[in-house]
Design a protein around this motif. Sequence first.
Motif, PDB file in Angstrom:
ATOM      1  N   ASP A   3       1.708  -6.560  -1.844  1.00 40.46           N
ATOM      2  CA  ASP A   3       2.230  -5.796  -0.711  1.00 40.46           C
ATOM      3  C   ASP A   3       1.080  -5.081  -0.020  1.00 40.46           C
ATOM      4  O   ASP A   3       0.534  -4.114  -0.545  1.00 40.46           O
ATOM      5  CB  ASP A   3       3.266  -4.786  -1.210  1.00 40.46           C
ATOM      6  N   ARG A   4       0.669  -5.532   1.142  1.00 40.82           N
ATOM      7  CA  ARG A   4      -0.431  -4.919   1.872  1.00 40.82           C
ATOM      8  C   ARG A   4       0.115  -3.888   2.856  1.00 40.82           C
ATOM      9  O   ARG A   4       0.968  -4.194   3.674  1.00 40.82           O
ATOM     10  CB  ARG A   4      -1.245  -5.973   2.624  1.00 40.82           C
ATOM     11  N   THR A  37      -9.662   7.996  -2.777  1.00 34.58           N
ATOM     12  CA  THR A  37      -8.308   8.491  -3.029  1.00 34.58           C
ATOM     13  C   THR A  37      -7.264   7.416  -2.738  1.00 34.58           C
ATOM     14  O   THR A  37      -6.302   7.240  -3.500  1.00 34.58           O
ATOM     15  CB  THR A  37      -8.028   9.735  -2.172  1.00 34.58           C
ATOM     16  N   ALA A  38      -7.454   6.678  -1.650  1.00 33.58           N
ATOM     17  CA  ALA A  38      -6.514   5.597  -1.319  1.00 33.58           C
ATOM     18  C   ALA A  38      -6.523   4.510  -2.386  1.00 33.58           C
ATOM     19  O   ALA A  38      -5.470   3.973  -2.761  1.00 33.58           O
ATOM     20  CB  ALA A  38      -6.861   5.010   0.046  1.00 33.58           C
ATOM     21  N   CYS A  39      -7.712   4.189  -2.882  1.00 36.55           N
ATOM     22  CA  CYS A  39      -7.818   3.179  -3.957  1.00 36.55           C
ATOM     23  C   CYS A  39      -7.150   3.687  -5.234  1.00 36.55           C
ATOM     24  O   CYS A  39      -6.455   2.923  -5.929  1.00 36.55           O
ATOM     25  CB  CYS A  39      -9.275   2.839  -4.213  1.00 36.55           C
ATOM     26  N   LEU A  40      -7.343   4.971  -5.538  1.00 33.03           N
ATOM     27  CA  LEU A  40      -6.704   5.545  -6.724  1.00 33.03           C
ATOM     28  C   LEU A  40      -5.187   5.570  -6.581  1.00 33.03           C
ATOM     29  O   LEU A  40      -4.456   5.327  -7.557  1.00 33.03           O
ATOM     30  CB  LEU A  40      -7.236   6.951  -6.966  1.00 33.03           C
ATOM     31  N   ARG A  44      -2.654   3.825  -9.194  1.00 26.48           N
ATOM     32  CA  ARG A  44      -1.543   4.507  -9.876  1.00 26.48           C
ATOM     33  C   ARG A  44      -0.217   3.780  -9.630  1.00 26.48           C
ATOM     34  O   ARG A  44       0.610   3.658 -10.524  1.00 26.48           O
ATOM     35  CB  ARG A  44      -1.446   5.948  -9.391  1.00 26.48           C
ATOM     36  N   ALA A  45      -0.034   3.300  -8.419  1.00 29.87           N
ATOM     37  CA  ALA A  45       1.219   2.641  -8.068  1.00 29.87           C
ATOM     38  C   ALA A  45       1.373   1.283  -8.745  1.00 29.87           C
ATOM     39  O   ALA A  45       2.491   0.847  -9.018  1.00 29.87           O
ATOM     40  CB  ALA A  45       1.314   2.476  -6.548  1.00 29.87           C
ATOM     41  N   ARG A  46       0.259   0.634  -9.031  1.00 32.46           N
ATOM     42  CA  ARG A  46       0.312  -0.761  -9.476  1.00 32.46           C
ATOM     43  C   ARG A  46      -0.236  -1.017 -10.875  1.00 32.46           C
ATOM     44  O   ARG A  46      -0.146  -2.135 -11.387  1.00 32.46           O
ATOM     45  CB  ARG A  46      -0.475  -1.608  -8.482  1.00 32.46           C
ATOM     46  N   ASP A 165      -5.458  -6.983  -5.245  1.00 35.64           N
ATOM     47  CA  ASP A 165      -4.342  -6.043  -5.174  1.00 35.64           C
ATOM     48  C   ASP A 165      -4.657  -4.803  -4.346  1.00 35.64           C
ATOM     49  O   ASP A 165      -3.828  -3.900  -4.238  1.00 35.64           O
ATOM     50  CB  ASP A 165      -3.923  -5.617  -6.585  1.00 35.64           C
ATOM     51  N   GLY A 166      -5.835  -4.718  -3.760  1.00 36.21           N
ATOM     52  CA  GLY A 166      -6.168  -3.577  -2.924  1.00 36.21           C
ATOM     53  C   GLY A 166      -6.550  -2.337  -3.687  1.00 36.21           C
ATOM     54  O   GLY A 166      -6.536  -1.231  -3.147  1.00 36.21           O
ATOM     55  N   GLN A 167      -6.937  -2.483  -4.960  1.00 38.86           N
ATOM     56  CA  GLN A 167      -7.324  -1.326  -5.756  1.00 38.86           C
ATOM     57  C   GLN A 167      -8.800  -0.990  -5.612  1.00 38.86           C
ATOM     58  O   GLN A 167      -9.224   0.115  -5.970  1.00 38.86           O
ATOM     59  CB  GLN A 167      -6.964  -1.571  -7.223  1.00 38.86           C
ATOM     60  N   VAL A 168      -9.576  -1.928  -5.100  1.00 39.45           N
ATOM     61  CA  VAL A 168     -11.010  -1.730  -4.887  1.00 39.45           C
ATOM     62  C   VAL A 168     -11.471  -2.842  -3.943  1.00 39.45           C
ATOM     63  O   VAL A 168     -10.943  -3.959  -4.001  1.00 39.45           O
ATOM     64  CB  VAL A 168     -11.763  -1.754  -6.244  1.00 39.45           C
TER      65      VAL A 168
END
Length: 441
Positions: A3-4, A37-40, A44-46, A165-168
């Motif tokens: 989910d982007r 912060t956005a990556c964190l 946390r969500a995923r 997954d957009g985590q980094v």
Amino acid sequence: MVDRAPSLTGAGANWLTASEAASQIKAGDLTCESLVTACLDRWRARNDEVRAWTHLDPEQVLSAARACDDAGGAGPLRGIPIGVKDIITTHDMPTRFNSPHFQDHFPNIDAASVATLRLAGAVMMGKCDTVEFAINGRRAATRNPYDPSRTPGGSSSGSAAAVADGQVPIALGTQTGGSVIRPASYCGVYAIKPTWNAVSAEGFKVCSASIDTLGWYARSAEDLDLVAEVFAIHDDETPAYESLSGMRFGFCQTPVWDQAEAETRAAMARLADLLREAGATIVELELPPEFAGLASAHKVVMQAEMRSAFLAESRRLGNALYPEMVGILANKDGHRRADLVAAQDLAASCRKSFDALAAGFDAVVTPSTAGVAPKGPDDTGAATFNRMWTLLHTPCVNVPGFCGPQGLPLGLTLTGPRFHDRHLIAAAGLVGELVAARAEA
């Protein structure tokens, strides 16, 4: 399905490419802290579903990001968070190799690659999960972001999944067989396995010294190029591609084409059609018969070098190691030194031969994987279409954008002569844009 977030500000900043984020940070439109912060937030969500990380300390990462904001400066990677495969040492984090025997391992030193990235301003986000010792044994707990029932590939499992997954935006991996390119294909991201030894191997757990190569994952070819520049990877001539029109591509099925699944065959055919429509020339490249021996040569070289790389572990841990590894270290296949010499000689001969064959093309297109990600976690997929190129020391770039059953990602590899890394990245950018545009049409 991944989910982007539609926005590139606030919580959506984690979906910025590294190049986009670096530009915004330089312009003062984005802080290093807000990006981290956005990556964190995404982590946390995923994390419960994707499980990409073996070590991630939010306060440590935020502190490093704030320090980047306070220090200012113009490092090319200033404030960009980077995932680090957990066989690569970091002075401020443990390095556990996903091995039960190294859970308290804390080397207190940065690998050469990590030190170089830090000097460019990057923030080490954490350690990404891996197959044990990046070769065999315990599987990573990581799941494919597109389908948690499927593998993200191995051994750089967490690195590929975290980027997908957009985590980094960037993550480091290593490849002995197909451990960078295969996960990139399964997770739908760009990745490069550069020319062997173009990036220092100092500081990561080497399995096979004459094969192992450090690579990285990103969500754009531009980001691959950004990191290549930081690692001082330069071709003798600067690539100057303006469009695909007039470019020459060799299409190489390789000696293991019979193992390609329907979706990979379809992707190869589709890309050939797209490139022809764009004005490129397509030539079928058939390798000389001796290249068929490279798969077995890879096995002989890798296992011989494992016996020296893991000698201490073998003597200290013995049968406590993973059974497959115990067999390799005991030379259960009975490989002789003469077999090793023959394998090394074949590899050396084919390296020279392939460089000459590939010199007539802007890139050689070949499969990244047999097909889409198999059901996991035990099956991390096979390096069938990667081992040959790893042994040949050629640069390889996975270009994402194709799909197989259930919409699962599938990539194709661009390869070429040794030390043509930047040319391949440039070509991959054009090819990737073409594939993405046609997928959206």
